[in-house]
Motif scaffolding. Structure first.
Motif, PDB file in Angstrom:
ATOM      1  N   ASP A 137       0.803  -1.223   0.000  1.00 26.68           N
ATOM      2  CA  ASP A 137       0.000   0.000   0.000  1.00 26.68           C
ATOM      3  C   ASP A 137       0.837   1.276   0.000  1.00 26.68           C
ATOM      4  OD1 ASP A 137       0.971  -0.431   2.523  1.00 26.68           O
ATOM      5  OD2 ASP A 137      -0.922  -0.112   3.580  1.00 26.68           O
ATOM      6  N   THR A 138       2.159   1.158  -0.103  1.00 30.67           N
ATOM      7  CA  THR A 138       3.009   2.351  -0.042  1.00 30.67           C
ATOM      8  C   THR A 138       2.722   3.309  -1.184  1.00 30.67           C
ATOM      9  OG1 THR A 138       4.817   1.279   1.161  1.00 30.67           O
ATOM     10  CG2 THR A 138       5.380   3.208  -0.155  1.00 30.67           C
ATOM     11  N   LEU A 139       2.866   2.859  -2.404  1.00 25.12           N
ATOM     12  CA  LEU A 139       2.722   3.762  -3.549  1.00 25.12           C
ATOM     13  C   LEU A 139       1.289   4.296  -3.698  1.00 25.12           C
ATOM     14  CD1 LEU A 139       5.015   2.024  -6.186  1.00 25.12           C
ATOM     15  CD2 LEU A 139       5.530   3.955  -4.689  1.00 25.12           C
ATOM     16  N   PRO A 140       0.258   3.450  -3.585  1.00 26.15           N
ATOM     17  CA  PRO A 140      -1.098   4.021  -3.663  1.00 26.15           C
ATOM     18  C   PRO A 140      -1.380   5.057  -2.587  1.00 26.15           C
ATOM     19  CG  PRO A 140      -1.172   1.636  -3.934  1.00 26.15           C
ATOM     20  CD  PRO A 140       0.221   1.977  -3.515  1.00 26.15           C
ATOM     21  N   THR A 141      -0.864   4.819  -1.375  1.00 27.86           N
ATOM     22  CA  THR A 141      -1.105   5.773  -0.285  1.00 27.86           C
ATOM     23  C   THR A 141      -0.376   7.082  -0.523  1.00 27.86           C
ATOM     24  OG1 THR A 141      -1.427   3.976   1.308  1.00 27.86           O
ATOM     25  CG2 THR A 141      -0.926   6.150   2.197  1.00 27.86           C
ATOM     26  N   LEU A 142       0.875   7.014  -0.971  1.00 30.13           N
ATOM     27  CA  LEU A 142       1.618   8.241  -1.267  1.00 30.13           C
ATOM     28  C   LEU A 142       0.937   9.037  -2.383  1.00 30.13           C
ATOM     29  CD1 LEU A 142       5.336   7.012  -1.110  1.00 30.13           C
ATOM     30  CD2 LEU A 142       4.089   8.344   0.605  1.00 30.13           C
ATOM     31  N   GLU A 143       0.498   8.342  -3.401  1.00 26.48           N
ATOM     32  CA  GLU A 143      -0.179   9.033  -4.512  1.00 26.48           C
ATOM     33  C   GLU A 143      -1.452   9.718  -4.026  1.00 26.48           C
ATOM     34  OE1 GLU A 143      -0.756   5.916  -7.317  1.00 26.48           O
ATOM     35  OE2 GLU A 143       1.367   5.840  -7.903  1.00 26.48           O
ATOM     36  N   ARG A 144      -2.172   9.064  -3.168  1.00 23.59           N
ATOM     37  CA  ARG A 144      -3.415   9.633  -2.649  1.00 23.59           C
ATOM     38  C   ARG A 144      -3.138  10.825  -1.749  1.00 23.59           C
ATOM     39  NH1 ARG A 144      -7.804   6.032   0.810  1.00 23.59           N
ATOM     40  NH2 ARG A 144      -9.390   7.685   1.064  1.00 23.59           N
ATOM     41  N   LEU A 145      -2.175  10.699  -0.865  1.00 23.53           N
ATOM     42  CA  LEU A 145      -1.861  11.790   0.056  1.00 23.53           C
ATOM     43  C   LEU A 145      -1.283  13.003  -0.656  1.00 23.53           C
ATOM     44  CD1 LEU A 145      -0.291   9.774   3.016  1.00 23.53           C
ATOM     45  CD2 LEU A 145      -2.545  10.868   2.982  1.00 23.53           C
ATOM     46  N   ALA A 146      -0.482  12.753  -1.691  1.00 27.17           N
ATOM     47  CA  ALA A 146       0.187  13.854  -2.394  1.00 27.17           C
ATOM     48  C   ALA A 146      -0.807  14.800  -3.074  1.00 27.17           C
ATOM     49  CB  ALA A 146       1.162  13.304  -3.427  1.00 27.17           C
ATOM     50  N   LEU A 196      10.790   7.602  -6.250  1.00 24.25           N
ATOM     51  CA  LEU A 196       9.800   8.244  -5.388  1.00 24.25           C
ATOM     52  C   LEU A 196       9.852   9.769  -5.428  1.00 24.25           C
ATOM     53  CD1 LEU A 196      10.090   6.053  -2.150  1.00 24.25           C
ATOM     54  CD2 LEU A 196       8.283   5.970  -3.876  1.00 24.25           C
ATOM     55  N   ALA A 197      10.752  10.327  -6.182  1.00 23.53           N
ATOM     56  CA  ALA A 197      10.990  11.771  -6.121  1.00 23.53           C
ATOM     57  C   ALA A 197       9.740  12.583  -6.454  1.00 23.53           C
ATOM     58  CB  ALA A 197      12.140  12.154  -7.055  1.00 23.53           C
ATOM     59  N   ASP A 198       8.893  12.071  -7.341  1.00 21.97           N
ATOM     60  CA  ASP A 198       7.707  12.830  -7.726  1.00 21.97           C
ATOM     61  C   ASP A 198       6.695  12.958  -6.597  1.00 21.97           C
ATOM     62  OD1 ASP A 198       8.742  13.188 -10.238  1.00 21.97           O
ATOM     63  OD2 ASP A 198       7.575  11.584 -11.175  1.00 21.97           O
ATOM     64  N   HIS A 199       6.798  12.085  -5.600  1.00 22.70           N
ATOM     65  CA  HIS A 199       5.837  12.127  -4.497  1.00 22.70           C
ATOM     66  C   HIS A 199       6.236  13.121  -3.407  1.00 22.70           C
ATOM     67  CE1 HIS A 199       3.725   8.694  -6.105  1.00 22.70           C
ATOM     68  NE2 HIS A 199       4.821   7.962  -6.082  1.00 22.70           N
ATOM     69  N   PHE A 200       7.526  13.424  -3.316  1.00 21.71           N
ATOM     70  CA  PHE A 200       8.027  14.208  -2.187  1.00 21.71           C
ATOM     71  C   PHE A 200       8.547  15.579  -2.621  1.00 21.71           C
ATOM     72  CE2 PHE A 200       8.615   9.757  -0.777  1.00 21.71           C
ATOM     73  CZ  PHE A 200       7.786   9.808   0.344  1.00 21.71           C
ATOM     74  N   ALA A 201       8.193  16.586  -1.819  1.00 26.40           N
ATOM     75  CA  ALA A 201       8.673  17.940  -2.089  1.00 26.40           C
ATOM     76  C   ALA A 201      10.135  18.095  -1.701  1.00 26.40           C
ATOM     77  CB  ALA A 201       7.823  18.951  -1.327  1.00 26.40           C
ATOM     78  N   PHE A 202      10.607  17.288  -0.735  1.00 24.39           N
ATOM     79  CA  PHE A 202      11.999  17.348  -0.292  1.00 24.39           C
ATOM     80  C   PHE A 202      12.332  16.056   0.426  1.00 24.39           C
ATOM     81  CE2 PHE A 202       9.368  19.184   3.036  1.00 24.39           C
ATOM     82  CZ  PHE A 202       9.798  18.503   4.169  1.00 24.39           C
ATOM     83  N   ALA A 203      13.619  15.779   0.547  1.00 21.13           N
ATOM     84  CA  ALA A 203      14.111  14.629   1.310  1.00 21.13           C
ATOM     85  C   ALA A 203      15.323  15.083   2.096  1.00 21.13           C
ATOM     86  CB  ALA A 203      14.466  13.470   0.379  1.00 21.13           C
ATOM     87  N   LEU A 204      15.284  14.896   3.406  1.00 22.05           N
ATOM     88  CA  LEU A 204      16.368  15.291   4.292  1.00 22.05           C
ATOM     89  C   LEU A 204      17.004  14.039   4.883  1.00 22.05           C
ATOM     90  CD1 LEU A 204      14.564  18.174   6.230  1.00 22.05           C
ATOM     91  CD2 LEU A 204      16.048  18.380   4.218  1.00 22.05           C
ATOM     92  N   LEU A 225      -0.077   1.570   6.065  1.00 22.04           N
ATOM     93  CA  LEU A 225      -0.040   2.932   5.543  1.00 22.04           C
ATOM     94  C   LEU A 225      -1.380   3.348   4.954  1.00 22.04           C
ATOM     95  CD1 LEU A 225       3.468   2.853   3.838  1.00 22.04           C
ATOM     96  CD2 LEU A 225       2.842   4.088   5.914  1.00 22.04           C
ATOM     97  N   ALA A 226      -2.139   2.381   4.467  1.00 20.27           N
ATOM     98  CA  ALA A 226      -3.440   2.697   3.882  1.00 20.27           C
ATOM     99  C   ALA A 226      -4.405   3.300   4.906  1.00 20.27           C
ATOM    100  CB  ALA A 226      -4.054   1.438   3.265  1.00 20.27           C
ATOM    101  N   GLU A 227      -4.090   3.181   6.189  1.00 16.93           N
ATOM    102  CA  GLU A 227      -4.939   3.769   7.227  1.00 16.93           C
ATOM    103  C   GLU A 227      -4.729   5.276   7.372  1.00 16.93           C
ATOM    104  OE1 GLU A 227      -4.220   1.718  10.879  1.00 16.93           O
ATOM    105  OE2 GLU A 227      -4.382  -0.266   9.965  1.00 16.93           O
ATOM    106  N   LEU A 228      -3.658   5.782   6.795  1.00 20.22           N
ATOM    107  CA  LEU A 228      -3.300   7.195   7.004  1.00 20.22           C
ATOM    108  C   LEU A 228      -4.346   8.198   6.515  1.00 20.22           C
ATOM    109  CD1 LEU A 228       0.532   7.613   6.345  1.00 20.22           C
ATOM    110  CD2 LEU A 228      -0.739   8.386   8.333  1.00 20.22           C
ATOM    111  N   PRO A 229      -4.848   8.095   5.294  1.00 17.81           N
ATOM    112  CA  PRO A 229      -5.786   9.138   4.820  1.00 17.81           C
ATOM    113  C   PRO A 229      -6.981   9.324   5.742  1.00 17.81           C
ATOM    114  CG  PRO A 229      -5.012   7.818   2.984  1.00 17.81           C
ATOM    115  CD  PRO A 229      -4.521   7.135   4.225  1.00 17.81           C
ATOM    116  N   GLU A 230      -7.580   8.224   6.193  1.00 14.83           N
ATOM    117  CA  GLU A 230      -8.755   8.329   7.059  1.00 14.83           C
ATOM    118  C   GLU A 230      -8.384   8.941   8.414  1.00 14.83           C
ATOM    119  OE1 GLU A 230     -12.624   8.390   7.882  1.00 14.83           O
ATOM    120  OE2 GLU A 230     -11.741   7.737   5.978  1.00 14.83           O
ATOM    121  N   LEU A 231      -7.246   8.537   8.951  1.00 17.42           N
ATOM    122  CA  LEU A 231      -6.788   9.085  10.228  1.00 17.42           C
ATOM    123  C   LEU A 231      -6.572  10.596  10.117  1.00 17.42           C
ATOM    124  CD1 LEU A 231      -5.609   8.968  13.103  1.00 17.42           C
ATOM    125  CD2 LEU A 231      -3.423   8.318  12.080  1.00 17.42           C
TER     126      LEU A 231
END
Length: 230
Positions: free
Chosen positions: A110-119, A139-147, A220-226
């Motif tokens: 569920d990593t990629l579907p969740t990131l796409e949904r949250l983004a 994964l760069a397209d999903h994130f505004a920055f990486a530290l 991770l799929a639980e994140l959007p609802e939370l």
């Protein structure tokens, strides 16, 4: 205050890191066996002894995993008889073999579907103590920055990486949430910087720290609802 920024840990949060590290170590040993047999035959504990000595002398290297690995290999190669220049070239070759394998990962389903949904609704960022590169992972397209701790010179749970994330995003701490698997590095670190923290706990481990996470998820799929509930 509504959430605007979500930051993620990488290892053991977006994928299971144990098989990744095992594969990376095997790839490095295989490379050494082919190209630097004198070191390839030495037990792996020998490298850990050198690594421990380096950390005692230069504790700052604990936040610079790539440099620590390179220096460990270089010293080990020198100790088994390779000249300085050859030891440097061999150390870099072995390191690159390890790093390439370190990026052969399998995401949780569920990593990629969740990131796409949250983004679509939030700014996403990465805060990691490891040396995985989101660009090499696609994964760069999903994130505004990486530290990373390696770039910052300090890692979680110190508040600095989290404050840097807030600065990059241009948001205040109450508008940010961090998601990670480690009770200290991720949960306590984020909370000390004023962020809310969500514990990713897919195996259902008991919570043993004195502080508490703001929430817990098993997938991770639980994140959007939370986040909507917040």
């Amino acid at each position: 205050m509504s959430v605007r920024l979500i930051t993620f840990d990488l290892d053991d949060t977006l994928w299971d890191n144990r098989p990744v590290i095992e594969g990376a170590e095997t790839a490095m040993r295989d490379w050494l066996n082919r190209h630097a047999a004198a070191l390839g035959e030495v037990p792996v504990e020998y490298l850990w002894t050198i690594r421990s000595g380096l950390l005692e002398r230069q504790p700052e290297l604990r936040h610079r995993l790539s440099e620590l690995r390179r220096r460990t290999l270089f010293l080990a190669l020198g100790e088994v008889g390779y000249a300085e220049r050859e030891a440097g070239e061999l150390a870099e070759g072995a390191f690159q073999a390890m790093l390439d394998a370190r990026h052969r990962i399998t995401f949780f389903s569920d990593t990629l579907p969740t990131l796409e949904r949250l983004a679509r609704h939030y700014m996403l960022g990465v805060i990691t103590n490891g040396n995985a590169d989101v660009r090499r992972l696609g994964l760069a397209d999903h994130f505004a920055f990486a530290l990373s701790a390696e770039e910052l010179g300090i890692g979680k749970p110190d508040p600095h990486p989290f404050r840097e994330a807030l600065r990059h995003a241009g948001v205040d701490a109450p508008e940010a949430v961090h998601v990670g698997d480690h009770p200290g590095d991720d949960i306590l670190g984020a909370q000390q910087a004023g962020l809310r923290a969500i514990w990713f706990n897919p195996l259902g481990k008991p919570w043993e720290a004195a502080h508490r996470a703001d929430a817990e998820i098993r997938a991770l799929a639980e994140l959007p609802e939370l986040l909507r509930a917040w």
